[in-house]
Every structure is written in structure tokens, then in C-alpha cells.
Scaffold this active site. Structure first.
Site, short mmCIF file in Angstrom:
data_model
loop_
_atom_site.label_atom_id
_atom_site.label_comp_id
_atom_site.label_asym_id
_atom_site.label_seq_id
_atom_site.Cartn_x
_atom_site.Cartn_y
_atom_site.Cartn_z
N ASP A 40 -10.53 -114.81 -28.31
CA ASP A 40 -9.19 -113.82 -28.28
C ASP A 40 -8.04 -114.17 -29.21
O ASP A 40 -8.23 -115.19 -30.04
CB ASP A 40 -8.69 -113.89 -26.74
CG ASP A 40 -8.77 -115.48 -26.21
OD1 ASP A 40 -8.65 -116.31 -27.12
OD2 ASP A 40 -8.54 -115.65 -25.09
N ASN B 52 -4.84 -119.16 -13.43
CA ASN B 52 -4.89 -118.09 -12.31
C ASN B 52 -6.35 -117.55 -12.56
O ASN B 52 -6.87 -116.52 -11.84
CB ASN B 52 -4.21 -116.90 -12.93
CG ASN B 52 -4.40 -116.35 -14.30
OD1 ASN B 52 -5.41 -116.84 -15.06
ND2 ASN B 52 -3.81 -115.26 -14.70
N HIS C 234 -8.36 -117.01 -15.27
CA HIS C 234 -8.90 -116.12 -16.35
C HIS C 234 -9.73 -117.00 -17.40
O HIS C 234 -9.67 -118.26 -17.42
CB HIS C 234 -7.62 -115.42 -17.08
CG HIS C 234 -6.79 -116.53 -18.03
ND1 HIS C 234 -5.36 -116.50 -18.08
CD2 HIS C 234 -7.09 -117.40 -18.89
CE1 HIS C 234 -5.17 -117.13 -19.00
NE2 HIS C 234 -6.19 -117.79 -19.51
N GLU D 30 -8.08 -111.12 -17.11
CA GLU D 30 -7.22 -111.65 -16.35
C GLU D 30 -7.67 -111.04 -15.06
O GLU D 30 -8.27 -109.94 -14.66
CB GLU D 30 -5.76 -111.04 -16.56
CG GLU D 30 -5.06 -111.43 -17.86
CD GLU D 30 -4.35 -112.60 -17.73
OE1 GLU D 30 -4.81 -113.87 -16.89
OE2 GLU D 30 -3.45 -113.08 -18.48
C1 F6R Z 1 -7.94 -119.48 -25.08
C2 F6R Z 1 -8.34 -118.50 -24.00
C3 F6R Z 1 -7.69 -118.95 -22.60
C4 F6R Z 1 -7.93 -120.60 -22.47
C5 F6R Z 1 -7.02 -120.97 -21.01
C6 F6R Z 1 -6.65 -122.12 -20.77
O1 F6R Z 1 -8.49 -118.80 -26.24
O2 F6R Z 1 -9.46 -118.02 -23.92
O3 F6R Z 1 -8.89 -118.43 -21.56
O4 F6R Z 1 -8.86 -120.92 -22.46
O5 F6R Z 1 -5.91 -120.19 -20.78
O6 F6R Z 1 -5.73 -122.57 -21.81
P1 F6R Z 1 -5.46 -124.07 -21.85
O7 F6R Z 1 -6.35 -124.96 -22.44
O8 F6R Z 1 -4.29 -124.21 -22.83
O9 F6R Z 1 -4.84 -124.67 -20.58
#
Ligand code: F6R
Length: 242
Positions: free
Chosen positions: A67, A137, A139, A144
Site C-alpha cells: 500500500d 483494528n 486491517h 479496513e
Molecule cells: C503497512 C500496512 C499496514 C500495517 C499495519 C500495522 O504497509 O499494510 O497494514 O502492517 O497497520 O502497522 P504497524 O506495523 O506500524 O503496527
């Protein structure tokens, strides 16, 4: 599903890096799906170290990032383009034409950008190993929680929870982009193998919901249970509610 609980973040990162390195050694032109965020930082540091020691070679490796924010130029310090350069790409011999990060700006047709990203994944032969982090959450990528989920790469409106969680990387909450482009659930689930990394107590609820609860679009990570080749590595804190 192969679910492993390890002592801490550092052990998780080392195991993850060894898994990725093993694949690259086995298949020189491995296709990797990559996340950003705090979770994979340790894994990337190990991979850079292994490259420096001559254990792995990125010359033929192809990568697809999950992403990217909409509205941040690739050179913006908080863009995922910049993150990947800082953490991995600038330190290994990956070819610039072999790494892919979705990118959308207002002048592009979003449909075309998303379609082209999906086509590139297919043209590369699909993703061999998709590495994922987990949102508080539930995701994955920026898929989401919602009443329905997208299959392929698409534009997404970030939830307030995600904007808040990611604001730690920005000077203030209003600087966090509200939109992103992300691979869809189908793009992720289409990978040959998935490696989910989760660390820290604040993810414990999401872990429990994802692996001990029902499959629901309100918790996108719960769909990972359906993948035939899923490896989950949790540190003790993340696994504390299992
Ligand atoms: C980032 C992504 C997100 C993160 C998730 C956890 O490319 O796809 O899904 O993996 O938000 O983020 P952290 O590792 O910062 O807790």
C-alpha cells in the site's frame, strides 16, 4: 495455519528474516509482497545485514508493496516509497525496475492505476511470499473493517482509528493522509504463502479476534485463516489473549 509464539520482537524479526532469506536462496527471482510500518523494521534490518554478509542476493528479486498513502509524493519522508528506500531498497542490490509500490496522484485514473498494479503482479507470476503486519483494528494492508471488502487493488478511505494509529509517524493528526491505495483481499490471499508478523500488547485483541473468532469483513485479518499456507509469528505480548 502454523502459529508460532516467540519471546519478543527481536526473535520474531530474526525468524521472519530467515524465512524470507530462505526463499530468496531457493528462488533467486522470488516475488515478495512487502509491508511497511513498525512491525517489519527489524526483519528488514536483518535482511540488510544478510545481504552485506553475502548470504542473500536481491539482484533478481521482485517486490510488490501492499500500500501507499494518497497525496504524499514518493520523496515525502512519511511516504511508503521513502520508507522502503530507507529500510531496504537503498541498502541492497534490488533493481529499481523490480520493486513496485502502488502510486496514485490526482491526475491518474484510479481504476487504471489499480488495474495496472494487479496486472504487474500477475505478469511477475504472482506473489511467492506475502509478508503482513496487523492493524489494531484487524486491517491488513489498508483493507479496513467494513460491511464488504474489495478483492483487488483499490483506493480506500482510512478509518479514524488507523489515521490515529499512524499519526505517530507525523507531526500532527491533520498531516496524516485520509486516503490510501492498497492491494485487496484477493491480491493478498492469492499469494503462495503468507507470513503474518504481530508484536506488542496493543495488538493482542486483534490477534484474538483474527484467530479465535468468526471470519468477518469487520475484521479483515480473520480471512487469513482460510489461507492454505499461512505462518503467523507472534511475540508473547501479542499472543497474550489467545
Ligand atoms: C503497512 C500496512 C499496514 C500495517 C499495519 C500495522 O504497509 O499494510 O497494514 O502492517 O497497520 O502497522 P504497524 O506495523 O506500524 O503496527
Amino acid at each position: 495455519m502454523d502459529l508460532e509464539v516467540v519471546d519478543n520482537y527481536s526473535v520474531m524479526s530474526e525468524i521472519a528474516a530467515n524465512l524470507v532469506a530462505g526463499l530468496i536462496q531457493e528462488k533467486k527471482n522470488a516475488v515478495l509482497g512487502l509491508p511497511t510500518g513498525s512491525t517489519p523494521e527489524g526483519m528488514y534490518a536483518h535482511l540488510v545485514e544478510m545481504f552485506r554478509e553475502g548470504i542473500i542476493d536481491f539482484n533478481a528479486v521482485v517486490t510488490f508493496n501492499l500500500d501507499e498513502y494518497v497525496g504524499l509524493a514518493p520523496g515525502h519522508p512519511q511516504s511508503y516509497h521513502q520508507y522502503m528506500k530507507n529500510k531496504l531498497f537503498d541498502h541492497v542490490n534490488i533493481k529499481q525496475e523490480n520493486y513496485n509500490i502502488p502510486y496514485f496522484h490526482d491526475k491518474n485514473d484510479p481504476g487504471k492505476v489499480c488495474e495496472a498494479y494487479e496486472k504487474s503482479i500477475k505478469a511477475a507470476g504472482g506473489i511467492d511470499l506475502q509478508v503482513l503486519g496487523l492493524g489494531v483494528n484487524g486491517h491488513i494492508g489498508f483493507n479496513e473493517p467494513a460491511p464488504c471488502l474489495h478483492t483487488s487493488t483499490h483506493l480506500v478511505e482510512l478509518t479514524e482509528e488507523t489515521v490515529k494509529a499512524n499519526s505517530r509517524f507525523f507531526d500532527s493528526l491533520d498531516q496524516v493522509p485520509r486516503k490510501a491505495i492498497t492491494m485487496g483481499m484477493g491480491s493478498i490471499m492469492g499469494a503462495n504463502k503468507i507470513l503474518l508478523l504481530v508484536s506488542g500488547e496493543k495488538k493482542a485483541k486483534a490477534v484474538r479476534k483474527s484467530f479465535r473468532g468468526l471470519i468477518s469483513t469487520e475484521n479483515p485479518a480473520s480471512f487469513l485463516q482460510l489461507h492454505r499456507n499461512l505462518v503467523v509469528i507472534l511475540d508473547r505480548e501479542a499472543a497474550s489473549l489467545l
